[in-house]
Design a protein around this motif. Structure first.
Motif, PDB file in Angstrom:
ATOM      1  N   ALA B  34       1.099  -1.147  -0.098  1.00  0.00           N
ATOM      2  CA  ALA B  34      -0.058  -0.012   0.013  1.00  0.00           C
ATOM      3  C   ALA B  34       0.723   1.422  -0.295  1.00  0.00           C
ATOM      4  CB  ALA B  34      -1.011   0.045   0.972  1.00  0.00           C
ATOM      5  N   GLY B 114       7.033  -0.113   8.979  1.00  0.00           N
ATOM      6  CA  GLY B 114       6.685   0.601   8.256  1.00  0.00           C
ATOM      7  C   GLY B 114       4.953   1.401   8.460  1.00  0.00           C
ATOM      8  N   GLY B 115       4.445   0.276  10.021  1.00  0.00           N
ATOM      9  CA  GLY B 115       3.037   0.380  10.733  1.00  0.00           C
ATOM     10  C   GLY B 115       1.878   0.160   9.871  1.00  0.00           C
ATOM     11  N   TYR B 116       1.744  -1.243   9.159  1.00  0.00           N
ATOM     12  CA  TYR B 116       0.956  -2.089   8.873  1.00  0.00           C
ATOM     13  C   TYR B 116       0.552  -3.404   9.610  1.00  0.00           C
ATOM     14  CZ  TYR B 116       1.904   0.297   4.259  1.00  0.00           C
ATOM     15  OH  TYR B 116       1.585   1.174   3.330  1.00  0.00           O
ATOM     16  N   THR B 117      -0.160  -3.557  10.327  1.00  0.00           N
ATOM     17  CA  THR B 117      -0.941  -4.227  11.079  1.00  0.00           C
ATOM     18  C   THR B 117      -1.848  -5.147   9.987  1.00  0.00           C
ATOM     19  OG1 THR B 117      -2.715  -2.956  11.374  1.00  0.00           O
ATOM     20  CG2 THR B 117      -1.064  -2.700  12.724  1.00  0.00           C
ATOM     21  N   PHE B 178      -4.890  -3.295   9.429  1.00  0.00           N
ATOM     22  CA  PHE B 178      -4.678  -2.882   8.347  1.00  0.00           C
ATOM     23  C   PHE B 178      -5.592  -2.443   7.336  1.00  0.00           C
ATOM     24  CE2 PHE B 178      -2.806  -1.463   4.499  1.00  0.00           C
ATOM     25  CZ  PHE B 178      -3.477   0.202   4.498  1.00  0.00           C
ATOM     26  N   GLN B 181      -9.206  -3.329   8.102  1.00  0.00           N
ATOM     27  CA  GLN B 181     -10.361  -1.563   7.781  1.00  0.00           C
ATOM     28  C   GLN B 181     -10.246  -1.651   6.886  1.00  0.00           C
ATOM     29  OE1 GLN B 181      -8.283   1.100  10.278  1.00  0.00           O
ATOM     30  NE2 GLN B 181      -7.583  -0.071  12.037  1.00  0.00           N
ATOM     31  N   ASN B 182      -9.002  -1.904   5.555  1.00  0.00           N
ATOM     32  CA  ASN B 182      -9.486  -1.423   4.460  1.00  0.00           C
ATOM     33  C   ASN B 182     -10.439  -2.148   3.621  1.00  0.00           C
ATOM     34  OD1 ASN B 182      -8.275   1.222   4.148  1.00  0.00           O
ATOM     35  ND2 ASN B 182      -6.864   0.108   5.167  1.00  0.00           N
ATOM     36  N   GLY B 183     -10.919  -3.591   4.200  1.00  0.00           N
ATOM     37  CA  GLY B 183     -11.810  -4.363   3.127  1.00  0.00           C
ATOM     38  C   GLY B 183     -12.098  -5.700   3.243  1.00  0.00           C
TER      39      GLY B 183
END
Ligand SMILES: Cc1cc2nc3c(=O)[nH]c(=O)nc-3n(C[C@H](O)[C@H](O)[C@H](O)COP(=O)(O)OP(=O)(O)OC[C@H]3O[C@@H](n4cnc5c(N)ncnc54)[C@H](O)[C@@H]3O)c2cc1C
Lengths: 253, 197
Positions: B34, B114-117, B178, B181-183
């Protein structure tokens, strides 16, 4: 572990579902690409930048599914795609050359809640960077930005082979104005008199022709995987925060 | 509701029974991310499991390798419809990491540089079904593909195999990460086509 820096857009999500589309119009978009205008009566609408899956079924039941970005956005049952033919591909040559008006297709979508832009009413600038057909979702963002008369300054840097390979050429040219800048970078052939500018995008191109990191733009990068990888790493080197860069990789190299 | 697409025959094929529904076999290895690719030096890399008491169990790169690196052969299935079969991997079994971690919680949030989960039920990570992978196709894992280390949970869609993984946080509930939450689907079983919700 620190808080998650990646927040999702605060949107009421449109749940993806299967839809039947009828091909309303087909037109060449570039020498290798076609524009598909689809009628999808059950389409719930989509954010600018979203994509969908197209599923094709052969007589023996064999199926092939590929993702395509949506050039249209908002509440509409007319869904516009632009498909570039990948030589020897399974699906794209069919969509570009075999499809006829009146044909029906199965779609699943809308998909993607992260690589989307919504009118924000703040004036944070937005930098779009496209390679080839990667302009499709970015065109949707630029068109949606214009339609909403959103105050955020937009700029698109678009790397393309030749002037004839520009997707949505007339539409993009018509969007150019105080809130939208268009920079075309040609890799093979430029319009008359600009032959000196030919070449692939480099870090220097980005430094010279995009909104600088100091202005904290939201950056969207889309195109072939190798293009996106290179551009995203140069953006980091130019000081853009990773969380400010959203990417969509179309595949290939 | 599927119907035959006029004029479409598709490529010559024999459907491999190892391919879940809706998947196409690829030879190359597509990249789905992403954002930009983070680059993490193994000298700075660290892996953490946080349990419900808030206690952290930590491993440096060398400590991870010292737990024992195994050879793995796995089929991987990406939500974007491609699969690779019989892929050689090397990595450390998640079972090894949990040997000294006590937790009553049933769910895990995998966190990445990078913050992704992404969220995963703990049982999907245990009993020899998940690894911290450090090599693929005989090479150190490329940053584009999640190197230096990614989670490898081959029986779920590949976004669950978190790239650039740096830790697991135990959770009482199956909270969405992440991607979810984005589908993307909460669990992501490719054989049930749990792609999106
Ligand atoms: C989210 C998303 C959105 C997309 N949106 C668009 C879009 O708006 N317009 C569009 O034209 N395409 C788009 N694509 C690419 C599209 O999904 C297909 O990959 C492409 O049409 C090729 O499919 P194919 O069946 O013809 O080729 P395949 O039979 O799948 O592949 C044939 C060969 O071409 C290579 N290849 C696959 N994809 C590409 C590519 N994109 N570029 C170069 N080589 C490739 C493969 O590695 C393979 O070797 C998108 C992809 C994603 C993931």
């Amino acid at each position: 572990m620190s808080a998650d820096p990646l927040t999702r857009p605060d949107t009421a999500r449109r749940r993806p579902a299967w839809h039947v589309a009828t091909v309303a119009e087909l037109a060449p978009e570039t020498p290798t690409a076609a524009r598909l205008v689809l009628d999808v009566p059950t389409w719930p609408g989509n954010d600018a930048g979203a994509h969908l899956d197209v599923r094709l079924t052969a007589p023996d039941g064999y199926q092939a599914t590929r993702s395509y970005s949506i050039a249209s956005s908002g509440e509409t049952s007319r869904v516009v795609l632009a498909v570039d033919e990948v030589p020897d591909g399974e699906v794209s040559p069919f969509l570009v050359r075999e499809l006829r008006p009146g044909d029906q297709l199965e779609l699943h979508g809308p998909l993607g809640a992260f690589f989307v832009w919504q009118p924000s009413r703040d004036d944070r600038p937005v930098q779009l960077i496209a390679g080839g057909s990667g302009v499709v979702p970015l065109y949707a963002m630029a068109a949606s930005h214009a339609a909403a008369a959103d105050p955020a300054p937009f700029r698109l840097l678009y790397s393309v082979r030749t002037p004839r390979h520009v997707f949505f050429a007339d539409e993009l040219a018509a969007l150019v104005g105080p809130a939208f800048d268009l920079d075309l970078a040609y890799t093979r052939e430029a319009p008359d008199g600009r032959q000196g500018d030919i070449g692939r995008i480099t870090k220097d191109t980005l430094a010279a022709r995009t909104i600088p990191a100091a202005r904290r733009p939201q950056v969207f990068v889309c195109g072939p995987t190798g293009f996106v990888e290179a551009v995203a790493s140069w953006l980091r080197a130019l000081g853009h925060a990773a969380a400010d860069i959203r990417t969509e990789r179309f595949g290939g190299t | 509701m599927s119907f035959v697409t006029r004029g479409f025959s598709g490529r010559a094929r024999e459907r491999d029974p190892r391919l879940p529904p809706g998947q196409t076999l690829v030879q190359d290895w597509p990249v789905l991310s992403a954002g930009p690719t983070p680059r993490i030096d193994t000298a700075e890399w660290e892996f953490v499991i946080r349990d419900e008491t808030g206690a952290d169990h930590r491993w440096s790169w060398d400590e991870l390798l010292a737990l024992g690196v195994e050879d793995i052969t796995a089929d991987i299935h990406c939500v974007t419809h491609w699969s690779k079969l019989e892929m050689p991997w090397r990595g450390v079994s998640v079972d090894k990491l949990f040997e000294n971690v006590e937790s009553q919680y049933d769910y895990v949030m995998a966190h990445s540089y990078g913050g992704y989960t992404t969220n995963v039920p703990l049982e999907d990570l245990l009993d020899g079904r998940a690894w911290i992978a450090i090599e693929a196709d005989g090479e150190p894992l490329d940053p584009e593909h999640g190197g230096p280390a990614r989670l490898l949970v081959p029986h779920l869609y590949f976004w669950k195999s978190a790239k650039w993984v740096r830790g697991l946080v135990m959770m009482p509930d199956d909270d969405p990460g992440f991607w979810e939450q984005n589908g993307y689907h909460l669990r992501g079983d490719p054989w049930k086509e749990e792609r999106y919700w």
